[in-house]
Design an enzyme around this catalytic site. Sequence first.
Site, PDB file in Angstrom:
ATOM      1  N   HIS A  54      50.784  -5.854 -67.598  1.00 45.73           N
ATOM      2  CA  HIS A  54      49.522  -5.627 -66.878  1.00 45.73           C
ATOM      3  C   HIS A  54      49.760  -5.771 -65.380  1.00 45.73           C
ATOM      4  O   HIS A  54      50.510  -6.616 -64.906  1.00 45.73           O
ATOM      5  CB  HIS A  54      48.396  -6.535 -67.393  1.00 45.73           C
ATOM      6  N   GLU A 102      43.497  -6.171 -67.599  1.00 44.03           N
ATOM      7  CA  GLU A 102      43.925  -7.145 -68.605  1.00 44.03           C
ATOM      8  C   GLU A 102      43.176  -8.449 -68.419  1.00 44.03           C
ATOM      9  O   GLU A 102      42.762  -9.090 -69.389  1.00 44.03           O
ATOM     10  CB  GLU A 102      45.439  -7.372 -68.501  1.00 44.03           C
ATOM     11  N   GLU A 103      43.010  -8.848 -67.159  1.00 39.58           N
ATOM     12  CA  GLU A 103      42.352 -10.120 -66.881  1.00 39.58           C
ATOM     13  C   GLU A 103      40.858 -10.093 -67.187  1.00 39.58           C
ATOM     14  O   GLU A 103      40.208 -11.124 -67.153  1.00 39.58           O
ATOM     15  CB  GLU A 103      42.576 -10.512 -65.413  1.00 39.58           C
TER      16      GLU A 103
END
Length: 503
Positions: free
Chosen positions: A258, A303-304
């Site tokens: 990511h 992704e976070e």
Amino acid sequence: MSLRTIRSRRSAATAIALVAVLGAAAPAAAAPDRELGDRIGVNEVNRHLIAFQRIADIHGNRASGHPGYEASVDYVAGKLRAAGFDVSTPEFSYQAYFLDSFALSAGGQPVEGDALEYSPATPPGGVTAPLSVAPVDDTPGCEAADYAGTDLAGTVVLVQRGACNFSEKARVASELGAEAAIVYNNVDGPLNGTLGDPAAATIPTAGVTRQVGEQLAGRAGTEVTVDVQSRLESVTTRNVLAQTRTGRTDNVVMAGAHLDSVPDGAGINDNGTGSAGLLAAALEMGGSPDVHNAVRFAWWGAEESGLVGSTKYVQGLSFEQQLDIALYLNFDMIGSPNAGYFTFDGDDSDGVGAGEGPYGSAQIEQDFIDAMARRGVELRGTDFNGRSDYGEFIAVGIPAGGLFTGAEGVKTEEEAALWGGTAGESYDPHYHTAGDDLGNVDRRALKLNTKGLADVVAGYARSTEAVNGMRTRAERAELRAAQGSLMAARLDTAKVPHGHDLS
């Protein structure tokens, strides 16, 4: 259904499918191709980290939905195009959670904590109410019966972590009339939690450490204020996909990392290191290498925010397109400053957590162990806990694996004796903070992991026979169909941001 039940049923179903489809043991592994790793030096990897740091310095961070992330996409995509790859940067949209401010106090005194991701906002100034305390039992706060004799109406409820998802604890408390909830950890360290998604959010919910929770547990009736100022916004961002122009396109080796950071800073270890190592390997391989299988490199967005980019990518593939992917390799944090050396436990030999990966994941684990052993590093297993971008690949039956040097977990005495570093401290003390910068990287770990990932990617570009264990596409389709629903059931509640737990 419990994870143990799912795992037992999955193991039985998988065993039947393997006997029917394979009829024989998988062939021995081909040796990883060490040549590619040998050609990569740490300086070229570090140059990419410097680029990510400067991008963050200019724009404030590299979080999805922010200019720094777009600049990171342009940097990576530009390098890959110049190297001759077939590059695309497909857009996707999602509901991003933004926490503008958080405050927690008890008896007028501030209390350390944080909002759980996707916590609904409170009115300005917060919710102030007496503190009620959930009894500690085998299922704390997971069902209404856990509160027998406790009146939650009009209170802020304190409940211990464990046995069910945070969202379930908040839902039960809400149905019993609680105005807000505070979940405290059942182990040492911060509680990095999420309610999963906006649909699962019911009442404002905070998280605190075990120490803070145990102190609050003795203060039932104290006036508590929970102030969460949060919002949801639609964000459009991009993934980066780069595929070699050579090799079979119906047996693609995928490798991903990511690219986004958290909003607090540059995200140089999380996940500049994985992104930079993967980019260095791709550029050294080149866009038209002499390979049997095409290699598709991916840099994921958001992704976070809940593994959004990788999840949307896999869900956008037809079953036939999924079958074109032989395996997926994931690299998320490969240069932690107090580094551990981990590979995903594909065969569940550690007996920890969620269980084994789809068929072929055990061989991937062994190939990483062998590749890193050749470079003098003994790997240990880490659980497929759903906290990174392999999650959706596993859910559809694609074998997966990868490397990881640790996040907020604490290094043990045994690990310090094996790898060096400091026991009793986290693998990355600056994880998800503004301190995750160029000074927050173990260059030796970064070098070794980059070489190891390059070795394994290049080896699979030559042959995936050991992982697939099958000769025909039809056989692979049959096995993945048998596995897919079981793996999806196991990971259905595990698509969470890296570093954020659901329970």
